[in-house]
Scaffold this active site. Structure first.
Site, short mmCIF file in Angstrom:
data_model
loop_
_atom_site.label_atom_id
_atom_site.label_comp_id
_atom_site.label_asym_id
_atom_site.label_seq_id
_atom_site.Cartn_x
_atom_site.Cartn_y
_atom_site.Cartn_z
N GLY A 1 0.79 -1.23 0.00
CA GLY A 1 0.00 0.00 0.00
C GLY A 1 0.82 1.27 0.00
O GLY A 1 0.38 2.29 0.55
N SER A 2 1.98 1.29 -0.65
CA SER A 2 2.77 2.53 -0.73
C SER A 2 1.98 3.62 -1.46
O SER A 2 1.97 4.78 -1.03
CB SER A 2 4.07 2.31 -1.49
OG SER A 2 4.68 1.13 -1.06
N MET B 1 -3.18 -7.11 -7.37
CA MET B 1 -2.43 -8.11 -8.11
C MET B 1 -3.32 -9.19 -8.72
O MET B 1 -2.88 -10.32 -8.95
CB MET B 1 -1.36 -8.73 -7.20
CG MET B 1 -0.33 -7.71 -6.76
SD MET B 1 0.41 -6.87 -8.19
CE MET B 1 1.56 -5.75 -7.42
N ARG B 2 -4.57 -8.84 -8.98
CA ARG B 2 -5.48 -9.79 -9.62
C ARG B 2 -5.87 -9.25 -10.99
O ARG B 2 -6.03 -8.04 -11.15
CB ARG B 2 -6.77 -9.92 -8.80
CG ARG B 2 -6.61 -10.50 -7.43
CD ARG B 2 -7.96 -10.50 -6.75
NE ARG B 2 -8.94 -11.26 -7.51
CZ ARG B 2 -9.14 -12.57 -7.40
NH1 ARG B 2 -8.45 -13.26 -6.52
NH2 ARG B 2 -10.03 -13.19 -8.13
N ASN C 1 -6.23 1.67 -13.32
CA ASN C 1 -5.11 0.86 -12.81
C ASN C 1 -3.83 1.67 -12.93
O ASN C 1 -3.67 2.46 -13.85
CB ASN C 1 -4.98 -0.42 -13.66
CG ASN C 1 -3.82 -1.29 -13.19
OD1 ASN C 1 -3.65 -1.53 -11.99
ND2 ASN C 1 -3.01 -1.75 -14.12
N HIS D 1 0.08 1.09 -13.60
CA HIS D 1 1.05 0.09 -14.02
C HIS D 1 2.43 0.74 -13.95
O HIS D 1 2.62 1.84 -14.46
CB HIS D 1 0.74 -0.38 -15.45
CG HIS D 1 1.66 -1.45 -15.89
ND1 HIS D 1 1.47 -2.77 -15.56
CD2 HIS D 1 2.81 -1.40 -16.62
CE1 HIS D 1 2.46 -3.50 -16.07
NE2 HIS D 1 3.28 -2.67 -16.71
#
Ligand code: GAR
Length: 392
Positions: free
Chosen positions: A215-216, A294-295, A311, A313
């Site tokens: 959670g950074s 990560m899903r 998202n 990336h």
């Protein structure tokens, strides 16, 4: 460390966007300690505008207090970092900006900020400011410019050198009561600011954040909210698929609803996503941010919520699409690229190919490791999400 290397380490290029919006800013200029941040924050709060303190933003990039950085690397290197951060904010931010005392002495900063800003010169009684700075000297908040001189003399010299730049560039000069109530003073200053070219007030956005990891990026968003950077954001829903995710601890107490939702072994991806979508239907966030999720989301989810799901990336897509987390940074280092960065994009059924919302670049230097790259990219992820959250 040489100046060049320091800059290479810290460099972050401006975000590129596929949806340019006109940026307007109210920029507070004035002497160090005059209250640019205090009154700037109060004005932003009263107006419902995002607030950015450039010194704090420089420290965010540097990862250390300015005084320590200047002590190690000198003023010139600091000014170069400040110039990059100022350029970034003048282009990619819309709200109230508090500058550092010397920011506009640099003509590039002045030029960049002037393009789209109303300058407000915060000019309280100079003797009160000076008295305050002398009393605060032992706290070491400010780095001395000329340590050979007694502080009082250094301040007089700096004031003589800078006051004409402040007043000559100002669209408005205000003399708040230095020891007054900042909230009241802020409201009065706001009344004096012309509404022509006023920054757009960002629309209220209820958000959901999904995270599977430490959670950074989530922490960065929480900090940004505390700093007043994203005043329009309501933290509605947090979901993690891992009960031991570090992000969970960070989320607790900060969202209206926090859910741990692990995948049952018997559940298919689509069944899992149907439950996830039920949560979204109950809480109705405007935007869903995947911050270390990560899903891979099912085509069904993407069809129904893809447009409102962003998202992040950790590369400049389409480069290194399909990889996740540190695997991306490893591949970037192996490929000997000069730049990396992050991409914020809408999610679609084909992984990492949804419409780009924005990208932010990071320069790679020779000494970079997976850890250092991750850290630099994550800072840009946070800035990128803040920027995306400001939009209509
Ligand atoms: C995020 O910062 C992001 O770069 C990446 O995972 C990191 C998790 O950080 N996301 C992806 O790779 C998504 N495909 P964290 O462990 O500090 O939460």
């Amino acid at each position: 460390m040489s100046g060049f290397i320091v800059l290479a380490l810290l460099f972050s290029a401006n975000s590129t966007t596929h949806n340019p919006v006109r940026k307007q800013n109210i920029v507070f200029v004035g002497f160090r300690g005059a209250g640019k941040s205090k009154f700037g924050r109060a004005v932003a709060l009263a107006a419902g505008l995002p607030f950015a303190d450039l010194d704090a933003e420089v420290e965010f990039v540097l990862d250390e207090p300015i005084v320590d950085f200047v002590e190690k690397h000198g003023w010139q290197v600091f000014r170069e970092v400040e110039q990059r951060v100022t350029h970034d904010f003048s282009r990619n931010f819309s709200g109230v900006i508090a500058t550092g005392g010397g920011t506009i002495e640099n003509s590039k900063n002045l030029q960049n900020l002037k393009k789209n800003s109303t300058f407000v010169f915060i000019n309280p009684n100079f003797s009160a400011v000076k008295k305050h700075l002398i009393a605060e000297e032992s706290k070491g908040r400010y780095q001395r410019v000329n340590p050979a001189l007694p502080l009082a003399q250094e301040l007089d010299q700096l004031w003589m050198q800078r006051k004409d730049i402040y007043s000559a560039t100002a669209d408005l000069e205000v003399t708040p009561d230095f020891n007054g109530n900042p909230e009241e003073e802020g409201k009065q200053i706001l009344e004096q600011i012309s509404k022509t070219n006023f920054p757009k007030i960002p629309p209220v956005k209820k958000i959901a954040i999904f995270s599977s990891r430490n959670g950074s990026t989530l922490q960065g968003i929480l900090d940004a909210q505390k700093k007043g950077r994203i005043p329009n954001v309501e933290l509605e829903l947090f979901v993690t698929d891992k009960k031991d995710a570090g992000a969970l601890k960070k989320a607790k107490g900060n969202f209206h609803r926090v859910e741990i939702f692990e995948q049952d072994k018997k559940m298919s991806r689509e069944e899992y996503d149907r439950e996830l979508m039920n949560l979204l239907r109950e809480n109705k966030p405007d935007l869903i941010l995947l911050a270390g999720w990560m899903r891979i989301l099912s085509p069904l989810f993407c069809e129904q919520f893809g447009n409102q799901t962003y998202n992040v990336h950790p590369s400049l897509l389409p480069k290194f699409a399909g990889l996740m987390g540190d695997d991306v940074h490893r591949a970037v280092l192996d490929s000997e690229e000069k730049y990396t960065g992050c991409t914020i994009h809408r999610v679609s059924a084909t992984v990492d190919t949804g419409e780009t919302v924005l990208q932010r670049k990071v320069l790679i230097d020779e000494q970079d490791t997976i850890e250092s790259l991750r850290k630099k990219v994550q800072k840009q992820e946070i800035l990128g999400f803040c920027e995306a959250l400001e939009r209509r």
